[in-house]
Scaffold this active site. Structure first.
Site, PDB file in Angstrom:
ATOM      1  N   CYS A 141     -64.133 -32.260 -16.371  1.00 37.95           N
ATOM      2  CA  CYS A 141     -63.393 -32.976 -15.325  1.00 37.95           C
ATOM      3  C   CYS A 141     -63.206 -34.441 -15.684  1.00 37.95           C
ATOM      4  CB  CYS A 141     -64.115 -32.834 -13.989  1.00 37.95           C
ATOM      5  SG  CYS A 141     -65.886 -33.152 -14.085  1.00 37.95           S
ATOM      6  N   HIS A 220     -65.755 -38.361  -8.873  1.00 37.92           N
ATOM      7  CA  HIS A 220     -66.165 -39.384  -9.840  1.00 37.92           C
ATOM      8  C   HIS A 220     -65.184 -40.556  -9.712  1.00 37.92           C
ATOM      9  CE1 HIS A 220     -68.398 -36.203 -11.891  1.00 37.92           C
ATOM     10  NE2 HIS A 220     -67.298 -35.568 -12.223  1.00 37.92           N
TER      11      HIS A 220
HETATM   12  P1  NAD Z   1     -71.378 -22.986 -11.186  1.00 38.63           P
HETATM   13  O1  NAD Z   1     -72.843 -23.023 -11.358  1.00 38.63           O
HETATM   14  O2  NAD Z   1     -70.783 -23.440  -9.914  1.00 38.63           O
HETATM   15  O3  NAD Z   1     -70.831 -21.507 -11.452  1.00 38.63           O
HETATM   16  C1  NAD Z   1     -71.233 -20.745 -12.548  1.00 38.63           C
HETATM   17  C2  NAD Z   1     -71.139 -19.275 -12.172  1.00 38.63           C
HETATM   18  O4  NAD Z   1     -71.462 -18.489 -13.323  1.00 38.63           O
HETATM   19  C3  NAD Z   1     -72.100 -18.875 -11.074  1.00 38.63           C
HETATM   20  O5  NAD Z   1     -71.374 -18.105 -10.133  1.00 38.63           O
HETATM   21  C4  NAD Z   1     -73.161 -18.031 -11.780  1.00 38.63           C
HETATM   22  O6  NAD Z   1     -73.677 -17.007 -10.967  1.00 38.63           O
HETATM   23  C5  NAD Z   1     -72.352 -17.438 -12.916  1.00 38.63           C
HETATM   24  N1  NAD Z   1     -73.135 -17.038 -14.077  1.00 38.63           N
HETATM   25  C6  NAD Z   1     -74.302 -17.558 -14.533  1.00 38.63           C
HETATM   26  N2  NAD Z   1     -74.678 -16.906 -15.636  1.00 38.63           N
HETATM   27  C7  NAD Z   1     -73.751 -15.969 -15.894  1.00 38.63           C
HETATM   28  C8  NAD Z   1     -73.588 -14.977 -16.889  1.00 38.63           C
HETATM   29  N3  NAD Z   1     -74.473 -14.837 -17.874  1.00 38.63           N
HETATM   30  N4  NAD Z   1     -72.503 -14.171 -16.824  1.00 38.63           N
HETATM   31  C9  NAD Z   1     -71.583 -14.298 -15.853  1.00 38.63           C
HETATM   32  N5  NAD Z   1     -71.702 -15.212 -14.864  1.00 38.63           N
HETATM   33  C10 NAD Z   1     -72.765 -16.043 -14.895  1.00 38.63           C
HETATM   34  O7  NAD Z   1     -70.779 -23.797 -12.432  1.00 38.63           O
HETATM   35  P2  NAD Z   1     -69.432 -24.637 -12.475  1.00 38.63           P
HETATM   36  O8  NAD Z   1     -69.675 -25.957 -11.852  1.00 38.63           O
HETATM   37  O9  NAD Z   1     -68.303 -23.805 -11.971  1.00 38.63           O
HETATM   38  O10 NAD Z   1     -69.293 -24.916 -14.038  1.00 38.63           O
HETATM   39  C11 NAD Z   1     -68.797 -23.933 -14.905  1.00 38.63           C
HETATM   40  C12 NAD Z   1     -68.267 -24.617 -16.165  1.00 38.63           C
HETATM   41  O11 NAD Z   1     -67.236 -25.522 -15.774  1.00 38.63           O
HETATM   42  C13 NAD Z   1     -69.297 -25.451 -16.942  1.00 38.63           C
HETATM   43  O12 NAD Z   1     -68.952 -25.419 -18.310  1.00 38.63           O
HETATM   44  C14 NAD Z   1     -69.074 -26.852 -16.391  1.00 38.63           C
HETATM   45  O13 NAD Z   1     -69.483 -27.857 -17.277  1.00 38.63           O
HETATM   46  C15 NAD Z   1     -67.562 -26.840 -16.222  1.00 38.63           C
HETATM   47  N6  NAD Z   1     -67.035 -27.795 -15.221  1.00 38.63           N
HETATM   48  C16 NAD Z   1     -67.664 -27.995 -14.036  1.00 38.63           C
HETATM   49  C17 NAD Z   1     -67.135 -28.922 -13.146  1.00 38.63           C
HETATM   50  C18 NAD Z   1     -67.800 -29.232 -11.841  1.00 38.63           C
HETATM   51  O14 NAD Z   1     -67.697 -30.358 -11.369  1.00 38.63           O
HETATM   52  N7  NAD Z   1     -68.484 -28.316 -11.203  1.00 38.63           N
HETATM   53  C19 NAD Z   1     -65.960 -29.610 -13.443  1.00 38.63           C
HETATM   54  C20 NAD Z   1     -65.312 -29.326 -14.639  1.00 38.63           C
HETATM   55  C21 NAD Z   1     -65.857 -28.426 -15.551  1.00 38.63           C
END
Ligand code: NAD
Length: 347
Positions: A141, A220
């Protein structure tokens, strides 16, 4: 039109939004999402009639009344492409375990290291280079926010060097485990990882970043000092940002003076989940000191990368026209709808 069949692995902050966004695209079909553990998100997905594929035998999900359409391997057989939105490092594991052996294309997120994919991606910057890639990484992000505005500044004035500070939200709004609750926490590493990450998308931009976390969940905020090659002006910078896609300039007169008011505006606009996918630049916080351009921008961490994932899907599937893809995505997600004068062109 043959629709692109998409599966989403990981159904959290990013995954649930990507799934919704895929369902809104005319040229895409959401085949299903993975259910990793039983929780309210999976309940909501079931109520929305999204097909759920278990990452294990699914017995614990069935015990809670969740209907399982199959396993993650069944999902892989039905899709053209996966968007992997699992927590950092798991995307890479999934690539080795599922996507490479199953010969399935995949889009990864910014939590993965750059080497997980052939290209790190921000649509308005480098879509053409991603066309037909098997693996694309949508940058984080923060990196997406930096790449969007710096790309426009670079085109207009040329960038000699950037110094930027990321004031990061402590946790996402739903997250009761992370903080800080009452502290400002500097990242004790210079540069912070954001600068090198920006260079995965904008390799010829010299950038040095610092970062700290604060007690908020909303957005942010970045403060940037950009040493330009040509002398910048406030007027031209405002025009450049106004005409660019996925950047929104807001002014003091509209009384949007904080991240809280940006999020309230998003809710008032009745956007899905109250999201603000555009990077917001405050008009009055754009300044010039000699060749230095200073500005501040706000990044809605939960939503700015969603449109990028949609464009990355099209790029991976060979859709060659960056401008058209961005327009299709923007229309479906109502991005830039209120900007009116957006005249973005892909170079
Ligand atoms: P999150 O924790 O909200 O969601 C992750 C999901 O993956 C959960 O539903 C979890 O149950 C599932 N999960 C965990 N292990 C798993 C597996 N082995 N197989 C399948 N599903 C599984 O995470 P998020 O915030 O959505 O982040 C996901 C990615 O996006 C990361 O790489 C993060 O850096 C990136 N990201 C996050 C944001 C943010 O602000 N939240 C912004 C941009 C990018």
């Amino acid at each position: 039109m043959k629709k692109i069949k998409v599966g989403v692995v990981g159904y959290g902050t990013i995954g649930k939004r990507v799934a919704d966004a895929v369902m809104l695209q005319e040229d895409m079909e959401l085949v299903g999402v993975t259910a990793h553990s039983y929780n309210y998100r999976i309940l909501a997905a079931q109520e929305k009639k999204i097909a759920l594929y278990a990452t294990d035998d699914g017995e614990h999900l069935k015990e809670h009344g969740i209907t399982i359409a199959g396993s993650i391997r069944d999902l892989l057989k039905k899709v053209d492409i996966i968007v992997d939105t699992t927590p950092k490092k798991i995307g890479k594991e999934n690539k080795e375990k599922y996507y490479l052996p199953g010969k399935v294309k995949a889009i990864f997120q910014g939590g993965e290291k750059a080497d997980v994919a052939e290209i790190s991606f921000t649509a308005q910057v480098n879509y053409p280079k991603a066309v037909n890639s098997d693996y694309i990484r949508v940058v984080s992000c923060n990196t997406t926010g930096l790449a969007r505005t710096l790309y426009e500044v670079h085109k207009k004035f040329g960038i000699a060097e950037v110094n930027a500070t990321m004031i990061r939200r402590g946790a996402d709004p739903w997250d009761i485990r992370h903080g800080p609750i009452n502290a400002i926490v500097p990242v004790l590493e210079l540069p912070s990882h954001h600068g090198p990450d920006v260079q995965t998308v904008l390799p010829d931009v010299r950038i040095f970043t610092t970062a700290l976390s604060v007690s908020t969940t909303l957005m942010h905020v970045h403060t940037l000092i950009v040493d330009c090659v040509k002398t910048p002006s406030v007027h031209d910078t405002i025009e450049v940002f106004r005409k660019a896609t996925r950047i929104r300039v807001l002014d003091n007169a509209s009384k949007v003076r904080s991240t809280a008011e940006i999020m309230e505006l998003a809710r008032d606009l009745e956007r899905s989940r109250g999201d603000m996918p555009e990077i917001v630049v405050w008009k009055e916080a754009i300044g010039v000191n000699g060749n230095k351009l200073l500005y501040m921008q706000a990044v809605h961490q939960e939503s700015d990368v969603i449109c990028e994932n949609i464009d990355a899907i099209r790029a991976a599937m060979g859709f060659p026209d960056a401008k058209k893809s961005i327009e299709m995505t923007n229309k479906a997600l109502e991005i830039d709808k209120w900007a009116g004068d957006s005249e973005w062109v892909c170079e």
